[in-house]
Design a protein around this motif. Sequence first.
Motif, PDB file in Angstrom:
ATOM      1  N   LEU A  86       0.873  -1.164   0.000  1.00 20.95           N
ATOM      2  CA  LEU A  86       0.000   0.000   0.000  1.00 20.95           C
ATOM      3  C   LEU A  86       0.911   1.216   0.000  1.00 20.95           C
ATOM      4  CD1 LEU A  86      -2.812   1.364   0.495  1.00 20.95           C
ATOM      5  CD2 LEU A  86      -2.252   1.227   2.916  1.00 20.95           C
ATOM      6  N   SER A  87       0.801   2.067  -0.999  1.00 24.06           N
ATOM      7  CA  SER A  87       1.716   3.199  -1.073  1.00 24.06           C
ATOM      8  C   SER A  87       0.964   4.516  -1.067  1.00 24.06           C
ATOM      9  CB  SER A  87       2.580   3.100  -2.334  1.00 24.06           C
ATOM     10  OG  SER A  87       1.793   3.200  -3.503  1.00 24.06           O
ATOM     11  N   CYS A  88       1.587   5.516  -0.497  1.00 24.23           N
ATOM     12  CA  CYS A  88       1.064   6.869  -0.501  1.00 24.23           C
ATOM     13  C   CYS A  88       2.098   7.792  -1.127  1.00 24.23           C
ATOM     14  CB  CYS A  88       0.755   7.355   0.917  1.00 24.23           C
ATOM     15  SG  CYS A  88      -0.707   6.618   1.648  1.00 24.23           S
ATOM     16  N   THR A  89       1.650   8.685  -1.979  1.00 26.39           N
ATOM     17  CA  THR A  89       2.523   9.664  -2.601  1.00 26.39           C
ATOM     18  C   THR A  89       1.968  11.051  -2.340  1.00 26.39           C
ATOM     19  OG1 THR A  89       3.103   8.110  -4.359  1.00 26.39           O
ATOM     20  CG2 THR A  89       3.572  10.424  -4.768  1.00 26.39           C
ATOM     21  N   PHE A  90       2.828  11.956  -1.892  1.00 29.07           N
ATOM     22  CA  PHE A  90       2.416  13.319  -1.604  1.00 29.07           C
ATOM     23  C   PHE A  90       3.006  14.247  -2.654  1.00 29.07           C
ATOM     24  CE2 PHE A  90       3.536  17.324   0.809  1.00 29.07           C
ATOM     25  CZ  PHE A  90       2.248  17.848   0.763  1.00 29.07           C
ATOM     26  N   ALA A  91       2.172  15.111  -3.211  1.00 23.84           N
ATOM     27  CA  ALA A  91       2.624  16.099  -4.194  1.00 23.84           C
ATOM     28  C   ALA A  91       2.074  17.464  -3.806  1.00 23.84           C
ATOM     29  CB  ALA A  91       2.144  15.725  -5.590  1.00 23.84           C
ATOM     30  N   CYS A  92       2.824  18.514  -4.080  1.00 23.75           N
ATOM     31  CA  CYS A  92       2.358  19.845  -3.677  1.00 23.75           C
ATOM     32  C   CYS A  92       2.838  20.925  -4.641  1.00 23.75           C
ATOM     33  CB  CYS A  92       2.828  20.168  -2.268  1.00 23.75           C
ATOM     34  SG  CYS A  92       4.605  19.982  -2.042  1.00 23.75           S
ATOM     35  N   GLU A  93       3.018  20.560  -5.905  1.00 25.07           N
ATOM     36  CA  GLU A  93       3.472  21.529  -6.891  1.00 25.07           C
ATOM     37  C   GLU A  93       2.464  22.666  -7.073  1.00 25.07           C
ATOM     38  OE1 GLU A  93       3.568  18.307  -7.300  1.00 25.07           O
ATOM     39  OE2 GLU A  93       5.706  17.853  -7.418  1.00 25.07           O
ATOM     40  N   SER A  94       1.183  22.332  -7.072  1.00 24.92           N
ATOM     41  CA  SER A  94       0.144  23.361  -7.159  1.00 24.92           C
ATOM     42  C   SER A  94      -0.743  23.246  -5.928  1.00 24.92           C
ATOM     43  CB  SER A  94      -0.659  23.197  -8.452  1.00 24.92           C
ATOM     44  OG  SER A  94      -1.149  21.869  -8.568  1.00 24.92           O
ATOM     45  N   ALA A  95      -1.803  22.437  -6.010  1.00 23.65           N
ATOM     46  CA  ALA A  95      -2.616  22.159  -4.825  1.00 23.65           C
ATOM     47  C   ALA A  95      -2.106  20.880  -4.179  1.00 23.65           C
ATOM     48  CB  ALA A  95      -4.083  22.005  -5.232  1.00 23.65           C
ATOM     49  N   PRO A  96      -2.094  20.816  -2.846  1.00 24.27           N
ATOM     50  CA  PRO A  96      -1.627  19.608  -2.176  1.00 24.27           C
ATOM     51  C   PRO A  96      -2.474  18.394  -2.570  1.00 24.27           C
ATOM     52  CG  PRO A  96      -2.139  21.332  -0.573  1.00 24.27           C
ATOM     53  CD  PRO A  96      -2.523  21.843  -1.910  1.00 24.27           C
ATOM     54  N   ALA A  97      -1.815  17.269  -2.834  1.00 25.58           N
ATOM     55  CA  ALA A  97      -2.517  16.063  -3.265  1.00 25.58           C
ATOM     56  C   ALA A  97      -1.873  14.848  -2.619  1.00 25.58           C
ATOM     57  CB  ALA A  97      -2.483  15.941  -4.784  1.00 25.58           C
ATOM     58  N   LEU A  98      -2.702  13.893  -2.225  1.00 30.79           N
ATOM     59  CA  LEU A  98      -2.223  12.635  -1.669  1.00 30.79           C
ATOM     60  C   LEU A  98      -2.807  11.501  -2.500  1.00 30.79           C
ATOM     61  CD1 LEU A  98      -0.610  11.397   0.762  1.00 30.79           C
ATOM     62  CD2 LEU A  98      -2.844  10.999   1.817  1.00 30.79           C
ATOM     63  N   THR A  99      -1.939  10.600  -2.976  1.00 32.46           N
ATOM     64  CA  THR A  99      -2.369   9.442  -3.750  1.00 32.46           C
ATOM     65  C   THR A  99      -2.221   8.189  -2.911  1.00 32.46           C
ATOM     66  OG1 THR A  99      -1.671  10.473  -5.819  1.00 32.46           O
ATOM     67  CG2 THR A  99      -1.995   8.096  -5.853  1.00 32.46           C
ATOM     68  N   MET A 110      -6.652   6.072  -5.603  1.00 31.04           N
ATOM     69  CA  MET A 110      -7.445   7.248  -5.267  1.00 31.04           C
ATOM     70  C   MET A 110      -6.503   8.405  -4.963  1.00 31.04           C
ATOM     71  SD  MET A 110     -10.347   7.840  -2.331  1.00 31.04           S
ATOM     72  CE  MET A 110      -9.190   7.867  -0.959  1.00 31.04           C
ATOM     73  N   ARG A 111      -6.711   9.531  -5.636  1.00 34.81           N
ATOM     74  CA  ARG A 111      -5.905  10.736  -5.433  1.00 34.81           C
ATOM     75  C   ARG A 111      -6.839  11.843  -4.964  1.00 34.81           C
ATOM     76  NH1 ARG A 111      -1.107  13.266  -7.551  1.00 34.81           N
ATOM     77  NH2 ARG A 111      -1.398  15.487  -8.010  1.00 34.81           N
ATOM     78  N   VAL A 112      -6.497  12.471  -3.842  1.00 36.43           N
ATOM     79  CA  VAL A 112      -7.306  13.546  -3.267  1.00 36.43           C
ATOM     80  C   VAL A 112      -6.541  14.859  -3.422  1.00 36.43           C
ATOM     81  CG1 VAL A 112      -8.523  14.368  -1.238  1.00 36.43           C
ATOM     82  CG2 VAL A 112      -8.199  11.912  -1.567  1.00 36.43           C
ATOM     83  N   THR A 113      -7.244  15.894  -3.901  1.00 37.01           N
ATOM     84  CA  THR A 113      -6.620  17.201  -4.087  1.00 37.01           C
ATOM     85  C   THR A 113      -7.533  18.286  -3.529  1.00 37.01           C
ATOM     86  OG1 THR A 113      -5.633  16.413  -6.148  1.00 37.01           O
ATOM     87  CG2 THR A 113      -5.588  18.781  -5.768  1.00 37.01           C
ATOM     88  N   ALA A 114      -6.947  19.236  -2.785  1.00 38.17           N
ATOM     89  CA  ALA A 114      -7.685  20.398  -2.286  1.00 38.17           C
ATOM     90  C   ALA A 114      -6.692  21.518  -2.060  1.00 38.17           C
ATOM     91  CB  ALA A 114      -8.435  20.069  -0.994  1.00 38.17           C
ATOM     92  N   ALA A 115      -7.023  22.709  -2.520  1.00 39.98           N
ATOM     93  CA  ALA A 115      -6.078  23.827  -2.523  1.00 39.98           C
ATOM     94  C   ALA A 115      -5.571  24.171  -1.125  1.00 39.98           C
ATOM     95  CB  ALA A 115      -6.729  25.050  -3.167  1.00 39.98           C
ATOM     96  N   GLY A 116      -6.436  24.116  -0.122  1.00 45.09           N
ATOM     97  CA  GLY A 116      -6.042  24.507   1.224  1.00 45.09           C
ATOM     98  C   GLY A 116      -5.655  23.362   2.121  1.00 45.09           C
ATOM     99  N   GLY A 117      -5.500  22.168   1.545  1.00 44.95           N
ATOM    100  CA  GLY A 117      -5.205  20.993   2.348  1.00 44.95           C
ATOM    101  C   GLY A 117      -6.478  20.285   2.790  1.00 44.95           C
TER     102      GLY A 117
END
Length: 209
Positions: free
Chosen positions: A149-162, A171-178
């Motif tokens: 089970l892997s999680c990837t965090f990205a924050c180039e624009s809006a923070p996103a967790l995959t 499943m990838r979740v994205t929201a501008a304010g976290g």
Amino acid sequence: MKPLRVFALMGLGWLVLGSGAGEAPAQFSVAAGSLTVRGRVLDAQTKQPLVNAQVNIRTKYDDYRTLTDAEGYYTLQVSAGRELRDFELIFSHPDYREKYFHTAFQPVLRDDLTATVEPLRARVKYRKNKLDMPCGDRKALITKSGDTLSCTFACESAPALTVRLPAGNEMRVTAAGGFSLRITDEKVELRGAENQAVALQVTAVMFRR
């Protein structure tokens, strides 16, 4: 393709898992201003896109439906309020077994996964594993019974967790304010900042009947 909005009758056992006859509670709960669900549907064996697979967000009050395009992609928009309190995400196709997406988590997530995602940092906890992931960091979260089970965090624009599961579901979740995310064996709970938009990007793999 524009989604079809269909009125759903209440009190008729509206959520049934697979082909079973028992009733089940709703599997997703989102606290946000609005929700966009987009993604892709694939054949589990060939990984080829499924055309005209139906994607259904079923709430206690309405159904939101669309079909995948020639490349297997889809998009659905759900307004805020009671529609987001409890709903299920369902994938169906005449040649494939119906898929309730939350059930994809069940073989792995026998314990809670929680995450707090901020613009520059994500904190993830699963069982005894605690990860603090700064912007750009990528780590496999846990290996259990040969399944990763892997999680990837990205924050180039809006923070996103995959959250990526072994069979190819994602499943990838994205929201501008976290946002905060909790996945249990019974429900996925997602909470964003008040009145902000949250996006789910879901890749679902389906098996032939």
